[in-house]
Each structure stands twice: as C-alpha cells, then as structure tokens.
Design a protein around this motif. Sequence first.
Motif, PDB file in Angstrom:
ATOM      1  N   PRO A   9       0.833  -1.196   0.000  1.00 40.25           N
ATOM      2  CA  PRO A   9       0.000   0.000   0.000  1.00 40.25           C
ATOM      3  C   PRO A   9       0.878   1.261   0.000  1.00 40.25           C
ATOM      4  O   PRO A   9       1.948   1.291   0.620  1.00 40.25           O
ATOM      5  N   GLU A  10       0.428   2.277  -0.689  1.00 40.79           N
ATOM      6  CA  GLU A  10       1.154   3.538  -0.807  1.00 40.79           C
ATOM      7  C   GLU A  10       1.573   4.067   0.565  1.00 40.79           C
ATOM      8  O   GLU A  10       0.793   4.045   1.514  1.00 40.79           O
ATOM      9  N   GLY A  11       2.837   4.511   0.656  1.00 43.51           N
ATOM     10  CA  GLY A  11       3.344   5.115   1.884  1.00 43.51           C
ATOM     11  C   GLY A  11       3.782   4.126   2.945  1.00 43.51           C
ATOM     12  O   GLY A  11       4.140   4.525   4.055  1.00 43.51           O
ATOM     13  N   THR A  12       3.791   2.846   2.628  1.00 42.97           N
ATOM     14  CA  THR A  12       4.130   1.819   3.612  1.00 42.97           C
ATOM     15  C   THR A  12       5.620   1.776   3.920  1.00 42.97           C
ATOM     16  O   THR A  12       6.012   1.570   5.072  1.00 42.97           O
ATOM     17  N   LEU A  13       6.456   1.973   2.905  1.00 43.85           N
ATOM     18  CA  LEU A  13       7.900   1.790   3.073  1.00 43.85           C
ATOM     19  C   LEU A  13       8.678   3.053   2.712  1.00 43.85           C
ATOM     20  O   LEU A  13       8.358   3.720   1.737  1.00 43.85           O
ATOM     21  N   SER A  14       9.716   3.325   3.485  1.00 44.12           N
ATOM     22  CA  SER A  14      10.647   4.396   3.122  1.00 44.12           C
ATOM     23  C   SER A  14      11.552   3.882   2.007  1.00 44.12           C
ATOM     24  O   SER A  14      11.629   2.671   1.752  1.00 44.12           O
ATOM     25  N   GLU A  15      12.278   4.775   1.360  1.00 45.03           N
ATOM     26  CA  GLU A  15      13.206   4.380   0.301  1.00 45.03           C
ATOM     27  C   GLU A  15      14.271   3.428   0.837  1.00 45.03           C
ATOM     28  O   GLU A  15      14.625   2.432   0.195  1.00 45.03           O
ATOM     29  N   ALA A  16      14.772   3.720   2.029  1.00 41.87           N
ATOM     30  CA  ALA A  16      15.785   2.858   2.634  1.00 41.87           C
ATOM     31  C   ALA A  16      15.204   1.480   2.937  1.00 41.87           C
ATOM     32  O   ALA A  16      15.864   0.457   2.714  1.00 41.87           O
ATOM     33  N   ALA A  17      13.971   1.426   3.430  1.00 38.43           N
ATOM     34  CA  ALA A  17      13.330   0.143   3.736  1.00 38.43           C
ATOM     35  C   ALA A  17      13.108  -0.675   2.469  1.00 38.43           C
ATOM     36  O   ALA A  17      13.238  -1.901   2.485  1.00 38.43           O
ATOM     37  N   GLU A  89      10.381 -16.987   5.281  1.00 38.05           N
ATOM     38  CA  GLU A  89      11.425 -15.960   5.222  1.00 38.05           C
ATOM     39  C   GLU A  89      10.896 -14.644   4.663  1.00 38.05           C
ATOM     40  O   GLU A  89      11.171 -13.574   5.205  1.00 38.05           O
ATOM     41  N   VAL A  90      10.143 -14.709   3.581  1.00 31.61           N
ATOM     42  CA  VAL A  90       9.612 -13.489   2.972  1.00 31.61           C
ATOM     43  C   VAL A  90       8.668 -12.789   3.946  1.00 31.61           C
ATOM     44  O   VAL A  90       8.728 -11.566   4.118  1.00 31.61           O
ATOM     45  N   THR A  91       7.803 -13.551   4.590  1.00 28.30           N
ATOM     46  CA  THR A  91       6.884 -12.960   5.567  1.00 28.30           C
ATOM     47  C   THR A  91       7.655 -12.271   6.683  1.00 28.30           C
ATOM     48  O   THR A  91       7.331 -11.142   7.082  1.00 28.30           O
ATOM     49  N   ARG A  92       8.697 -12.918   7.162  1.00 27.88           N
ATOM     50  CA  ARG A  92       9.519 -12.319   8.232  1.00 27.88           C
ATOM     51  C   ARG A  92      10.115 -10.987   7.779  1.00 27.88           C
ATOM     52  O   ARG A  92      10.037  -9.974   8.493  1.00 27.88           O
ATOM     53  N   ALA A  97       9.860  -4.925   7.877  1.00 28.50           N
ATOM     54  CA  ALA A  97       9.816  -3.631   7.185  1.00 28.50           C
ATOM     55  C   ALA A  97       8.513  -2.873   7.405  1.00 28.50           C
ATOM     56  O   ALA A  97       8.501  -1.647   7.372  1.00 28.50           O
ATOM     57  N   THR A  98       7.413  -3.615   7.635  1.00 27.12           N
ATOM     58  CA  THR A  98       6.092  -2.960   7.647  1.00 27.12           C
ATOM     59  C   THR A  98       5.369  -3.027   8.982  1.00 27.12           C
ATOM     60  O   THR A  98       4.457  -2.246   9.225  1.00 27.12           O
ATOM     61  N   GLY A  99       5.716  -3.967   9.809  1.00 24.49           N
ATOM     62  CA  GLY A  99       5.035  -4.147  11.092  1.00 24.49           C
ATOM     63  C   GLY A  99       4.605  -5.591  11.279  1.00 24.49           C
ATOM     64  O   GLY A  99       4.351  -6.308  10.307  1.00 24.49           O
TER      65      GLY A  99
END
Length: 139
Positions: A9-17, A89-92, A97-99
């Motif tokens: 979803p839009e705004g979920t991650l920073s560029e670094a994340a 692994e992907v879920t982790r 990154a998102t919560g």
Amino acid sequence: MPLVEITVPEGTLSEAAVEVLQQQVADAVLTAMELPRTEFFAAATWVYVREAAKGLATTGAGRPPGVLVEVTPLEGFLTPERNEALSVEVTRHVREATGPDTLVWLVVNEIPEGNWAVNGGLTRRAKIGELVAEAARES
C-alpha cells in the motif's frame, strides 16, 4: 530469473526500507531455489517494489490489503518444502519492514522450461545447472 514483484500500500515503506527489503527477498529466493550468491545469479534476480495508490486496492471487506509478493522462477526449482521455507522468510522480512501484523500473501508462478527467454535466448534448466556447478568449483 527469478523475478519478484512486491506490491505494498502507498506510503508503507521508506526508500531505505525498500532497498533493504529488496536485498533480503532476493537472498531468500536464491536460498530457496538453492542457487549460489554469485554475481551472475545476484544480477539475474530482479525484485520490484510497487506501491498501490490509496483507493486502488482493497479487500472484499473494504479494508486496505496487506502486501502481495509474487515470485516467478523457472519451473522445478521450488519444491513445496522450499516454497514453505520461502514463505516463512519473505513474511519475516516484510513484517520487519512494515510491522508485525501485516498480512503477507506469497504467490509462486512457475514458468515452464521453454517459456522464459532473455535477450532472445531461452533460459534452460541445464544451463543454469552448469552455472551452479561452475560456481561450486570456483568457491
């Protein structure tokens, strides 16, 4: 090969994340496919992160969706056990990154041999096997 597309979803991650998540997911996919982390395989593993603009994605209950991760490998590299390990692994990594409560969907879309080409040449499992063997000899 392999190709990974992550929709958030839009705004979920920073560029670094985004950068960290892309690397973590690329590494997880290479591990699950039992491919070496050579320059060749790292460069051939593409991870796209796309934002779904607010209001353009929803659930049937009218809530924003979680994160969708689509992995597209050549057929035969991921067994059900490897798929499950990849999902864990992907879920982790996505939740880091998102919560911790993020809903994470993982979809694996295997491409049959003969249906994936790069620069005009078909990608063949035998050639990939040769590259894996070469990497093993060099390490």
